[in-house]
Motif scaffolding. Structure first.
Motif, PDB file in Angstrom:
ATOM      1  N   SER A   1       0.812  -1.218   0.000  1.00 30.16           N
ATOM      2  CA  SER A   1       0.000   0.000   0.000  1.00 30.16           C
ATOM      3  C   SER A   1       0.846   1.269   0.000  1.00 30.16           C
ATOM      4  O   SER A   1       0.339   2.359  -0.297  1.00 30.16           O
ATOM      5  CB  SER A   1      -0.932   0.006   1.219  1.00 30.16           C
ATOM      6  N   HIS A   2       2.140   1.146   0.335  1.00 30.99           N
ATOM      7  CA  HIS A   2       3.017   2.320   0.360  1.00 30.99           C
ATOM      8  C   HIS A   2       3.602   2.649  -1.016  1.00 30.99           C
ATOM      9  O   HIS A   2       4.125   3.750  -1.215  1.00 30.99           O
ATOM     10  CB  HIS A   2       4.201   2.071   1.310  1.00 30.99           C
ATOM     11  N   ILE A   3       3.559   1.703  -1.938  1.00 30.10           N
ATOM     12  CA  ILE A   3       4.290   1.839  -3.201  1.00 30.10           C
ATOM     13  C   ILE A   3       3.930   3.121  -3.972  1.00 30.10           C
ATOM     14  O   ILE A   3       4.830   3.793  -4.496  1.00 30.10           O
ATOM     15  CB  ILE A   3       4.101   0.577  -4.070  1.00 30.10           C
ATOM     16  N   PRO A   4       2.654   3.529  -4.041  1.00 31.03           N
ATOM     17  CA  PRO A   4       2.350   4.768  -4.785  1.00 31.03           C
ATOM     18  C   PRO A   4       3.004   6.015  -4.196  1.00 31.03           C
ATOM     19  O   PRO A   4       3.095   7.041  -4.871  1.00 31.03           O
ATOM     20  CB  PRO A   4       0.819   4.854  -4.701  1.00 31.03           C
ATOM     21  N   ARG A   5       3.457   5.956  -2.948  1.00 30.34           N
ATOM     22  CA  ARG A   5       4.038   7.119  -2.289  1.00 30.34           C
ATOM     23  C   ARG A   5       5.562   7.117  -2.347  1.00 30.34           C
ATOM     24  O   ARG A   5       6.208   7.977  -1.740  1.00 30.34           O
ATOM     25  CB  ARG A   5       3.588   7.194  -0.820  1.00 30.34           C
ATOM     26  N   LEU A   6       6.148   6.160  -3.074  1.00 31.52           N
ATOM     27  CA  LEU A   6       7.598   6.123  -3.246  1.00 31.52           C
ATOM     28  C   LEU A   6       7.981   6.880  -4.512  1.00 31.52           C
ATOM     29  O   LEU A   6       7.311   6.777  -5.534  1.00 31.52           O
ATOM     30  CB  LEU A   6       8.082   4.672  -3.329  1.00 31.52           C
ATOM     31  N   ASN A   7       9.093   7.612  -4.439  1.00 29.06           N
ATOM     32  CA  ASN A   7       9.503   8.462  -5.552  1.00 29.06           C
ATOM     33  C   ASN A   7       9.858   7.700  -6.820  1.00 29.06           C
ATOM     34  O   ASN A   7       9.702   8.207  -7.924  1.00 29.06           O
ATOM     35  CB  ASN A   7      10.731   9.298  -5.139  1.00 29.06           C
ATOM     36  N   TRP A   8      10.336   6.476  -6.678  1.00 27.65           N
ATOM     37  CA  TRP A   8      11.039   5.807  -7.769  1.00 27.65           C
ATOM     38  C   TRP A   8      10.271   4.659  -8.407  1.00 27.65           C
ATOM     39  O   TRP A   8      10.796   3.965  -9.265  1.00 27.65           O
ATOM     40  CB  TRP A   8      12.380   5.276  -7.243  1.00 27.65           C
TER      41      TRP A   8
ATOM     42  N   ALA B   1       7.240   4.806 -10.086  1.00 23.35           N
ATOM     43  CA  ALA B   1       6.309   5.130 -11.176  1.00 23.35           C
ATOM     44  C   ALA B   1       6.731   4.527 -12.508  1.00 23.35           C
ATOM     45  O   ALA B   1       5.876   4.130 -13.314  1.00 23.35           O
ATOM     46  CB  ALA B   1       6.168   6.645 -11.312  1.00 23.35           C
ATOM     47  N   ASP B   2       8.032   4.440 -12.732  1.00 25.28           N
ATOM     48  CA  ASP B   2       8.522   3.942 -14.022  1.00 25.28           C
ATOM     49  C   ASP B   2       8.858   2.453 -14.017  1.00 25.28           C
ATOM     50  O   ASP B   2       9.351   1.924 -15.018  1.00 25.28           O
ATOM     51  CB  ASP B   2       9.765   4.733 -14.444  1.00 25.28           C
ATOM     52  N   LEU B   3       8.603   1.771 -12.902  1.00 26.83           N
ATOM     53  CA  LEU B   3       8.922   0.345 -12.833  1.00 26.83           C
ATOM     54  C   LEU B   3       7.829  -0.485 -13.501  1.00 26.83           C
ATOM     55  O   LEU B   3       6.638  -0.199 -13.326  1.00 26.83           O
ATOM     56  CB  LEU B   3       9.061  -0.111 -11.378  1.00 26.83           C
TER      57      LEU B   3
ATOM     58  N   HIS C   1       8.299  -5.875 -11.779  1.00 19.82           N
ATOM     59  CA  HIS C   1       9.642  -5.598 -11.271  1.00 19.82           C
ATOM     60  C   HIS C   1       9.765  -6.114  -9.837  1.00 19.82           C
ATOM     61  O   HIS C   1       8.810  -6.076  -9.054  1.00 19.82           O
ATOM     62  CB  HIS C   1       9.924  -4.095 -11.314  1.00 19.82           C
ATOM     63  N   VAL C   2      10.957  -6.573  -9.500  1.00 22.33           N
ATOM     64  CA  VAL C   2      11.189  -7.191  -8.201  1.00 22.33           C
ATOM     65  C   VAL C   2      10.964  -6.221  -7.040  1.00 22.33           C
ATOM     66  O   VAL C   2      10.696  -6.648  -5.912  1.00 22.33           O
ATOM     67  CB  VAL C   2      12.616  -7.779  -8.160  1.00 22.33           C
ATOM     68  N   LEU C   3      11.052  -4.914  -7.294  1.00 22.04           N
ATOM     69  CA  LEU C   3      10.808  -3.928  -6.241  1.00 22.04           C
ATOM     70  C   LEU C   3       9.377  -3.407  -6.240  1.00 22.04           C
ATOM     71  O   LEU C   3       8.978  -2.706  -5.300  1.00 22.04           O
ATOM     72  CB  LEU C   3      11.774  -2.742  -6.387  1.00 22.04           C
ATOM     73  N   ASN C   4       8.607  -3.756  -7.260  1.00 19.34           N
ATOM     74  CA  ASN C   4       7.232  -3.270  -7.372  1.00 19.34           C
ATOM     75  C   ASN C   4       6.272  -4.265  -6.729  1.00 19.34           C
ATOM     76  O   ASN C   4       5.304  -4.719  -7.336  1.00 19.34           O
ATOM     77  CB  ASN C   4       6.863  -3.046  -8.842  1.00 19.34           C
ATOM     78  N   ARG C   5       6.575  -4.566  -5.488  1.00 22.17           N
ATOM     79  CA  ARG C   5       5.781  -5.516  -4.701  1.00 22.17           C
ATOM     80  C   ARG C   5       6.065  -5.251  -3.235  1.00 22.17           C
ATOM     81  O   ARG C   5       6.999  -4.512  -2.897  1.00 22.17           O
ATOM     82  CB  ARG C   5       6.169  -6.955  -5.062  1.00 22.17           C
ATOM     83  N   GLN C   6       5.307  -5.850  -2.371  1.00 23.87           N
ATOM     84  CA  GLN C   6       5.549  -5.647  -0.944  1.00 23.87           C
ATOM     85  C   GLN C   6       6.908  -6.220  -0.542  1.00 23.87           C
ATOM     86  O   GLN C   6       7.275  -7.336  -0.901  1.00 23.87           O
ATOM     87  CB  GLN C   6       4.449  -6.315  -0.115  1.00 23.87           C
ATOM     88  N   ASN C   7       7.658  -5.419   0.177  1.00 24.57           N
ATOM     89  CA  ASN C   7       8.936  -5.849   0.757  1.00 24.57           C
ATOM     90  C   ASN C   7       8.963  -5.388   2.202  1.00 24.57           C
ATOM     91  O   ASN C   7       9.521  -4.332   2.530  1.00 24.57           O
ATOM     92  CB  ASN C   7      10.106  -5.259  -0.039  1.00 24.57           C
TER      93      ASN C   7
END
Length: 355
Positions: free
Chosen positions: A26-33, A35-37, A41-47
């Motif tokens: 749920s935090h992903i939309p509020r991360l700066n980096w 949007a272009d993933l 992508h391995v970082l475009n998921r819950q970690n």
């Protein structure tokens, strides 16, 4: 090269992972980096902590915990732009208290693995704004304030001149006066070698004033590790980087994280990870210089999880593969058990005042 002890022999030493990032889906939309993933992508998921525990299962018995580093949420220097990084502080404080919200990916029993929190701070905003921001962090942290070890303002993507701006140095001085640390994140490969020079100049000015701020340098400053091993020591990028590393290390309050290399190296396959012996040879000139300049007491292990999965051999293997590479590095240097203990946990405990 010294005889390598079996990995299991090193596993009894306590580990402090000095550099990880955490975020719920749920935090992903509020991360700066993000949007272009791409969506896969391995970082475009819950970690979050659940995923981190899965990644570190092999070493769970000796992993004391981690230091969380801010995850570059959307932010700005004006107080109207502090909401997202302050919400990140709330998330980590909930993790440390064992009071998760639904879907955050951590549990009550995870509270003891949070050894330190390094949030974002508006460092170039001036002392008054910085003090205001820290007051808000203290209010949110409450009884967990002692877990707030220091702050980071990521400079790898900021305009040239940011680190030598008088307000930036003034704010760093303020952090040092309050016994807080600063994590320095620059990128020599993608951001440019001028970032190294600027960081050196910033440190020279800061420490002229006899400040005792502990600056913890991230990821060897992200050098160009893709230069062929046989060309490294005579390549101008390496020569420039090495000169700046020497200059940074001469200040006794600077530390270096042995971290972040997988994302700077050629991509690895989850089916066929690059052998650690080959990785050792590829990274040896860079690592040797760091050890020569900083010494064992100012170098610390960090996984850079989950970013180690970028370039590493997949989410199931990357943390362990990085651990194995660091263990091989220490073996190649004929490190004693006392030396190893310093890298795996001692230096991080000292730099971040972890008891």
């Amino acid at each position: 090269m010294a005889t390598c002890p079996a990995t299991d022999e090193a596993d009894h030493l306590p580990i402090i992972d000095s550099h990880i990032h955490l975020y719920a889906a749920s935090h992903i939309p509020r991360l700066n980096w993000t949007a272009d993933l791409p969506s896969d992508h391995v970082l475009n998921r819950q970690n979050s902590v659940d995923e981190y525990r899965t990644a570190t299962t092999r070493h769970a018995k000796y992993l004391k915990g981690f230091v969380f580093l801010e995850t570059d949420r959307k932010s700005g220097l004006a107080d109207t732009e502090w909401n997202d990084p302050l919400n990140e502080v709330d998330f980590l404080i909930r993790t440390a208290r064992g009071t998760p919200l639904d879907g955050e990916g951590h549990r009550a029993e995870d509270s003891n693995v949070v050894l330190g929190i390094v949030p974002w701070a508006p460092v170039p905003a001036g002392r008054e704004a910085l003090a205001d921001y820290l007051h808000q962090v203290r209010q949110r942290a409450g009884d967990k304030w002692l877990l707030i070890k220091g702050f980071r303002y990521l400079v790898q993507d900021k305009p040239a001149g940011t680190m030598v701006d008088p307000k930036f140095i003034e704010d760093l001085t303020w952090l040092g006066d309050h016994d807080l640390t600063f994590d320095l994140g620059i990128d020599a490969r993608q951001g440019g070698l001028h970032q190294l020079e600027e960081a050196c100049e910033m440190m020279d000015r800061l420490y002229e004033g006899r400040n005792t701020l502990r600056i913890i340098i991230n990821h060897l400053c992200k050098p160009n590790l893709r230069i062929p091993a046989q060309e490294v020591t005579r390549h101008p990028d390496f020569v420039h980087w090495a000169q700046c590393i020497q200059r940074m290390a001469r200040h006794k309050y600077t530390y270096m994280k042995l971290s972040g290399m997988f994302s700077e190296l050629p991509m690895q396959s989850s089916d066929n990870p690059t052998d650690v012996t080959a990785l050792l040879q590829q990274t040896k000139p860079w690592v040797d210089r760091v050890f020569e300049e900083f010494g064992l007491s100012r170098i610390m292990f960090g996984s850079d999880w989950p970013v180690c999965n970028v370039g590493g051999p997949g989410t199931a293997k990357s943390w362990n593969h990085w651990y194995d590479l660091v263990n091989t590095i220490l073996t190649s240097r004929d490190c004693s058990e006392e030396d190893r203990a310093q890298i795996w946990a001692g230096s991080a405990a000292k730099a971040y005042n972890i008891t």
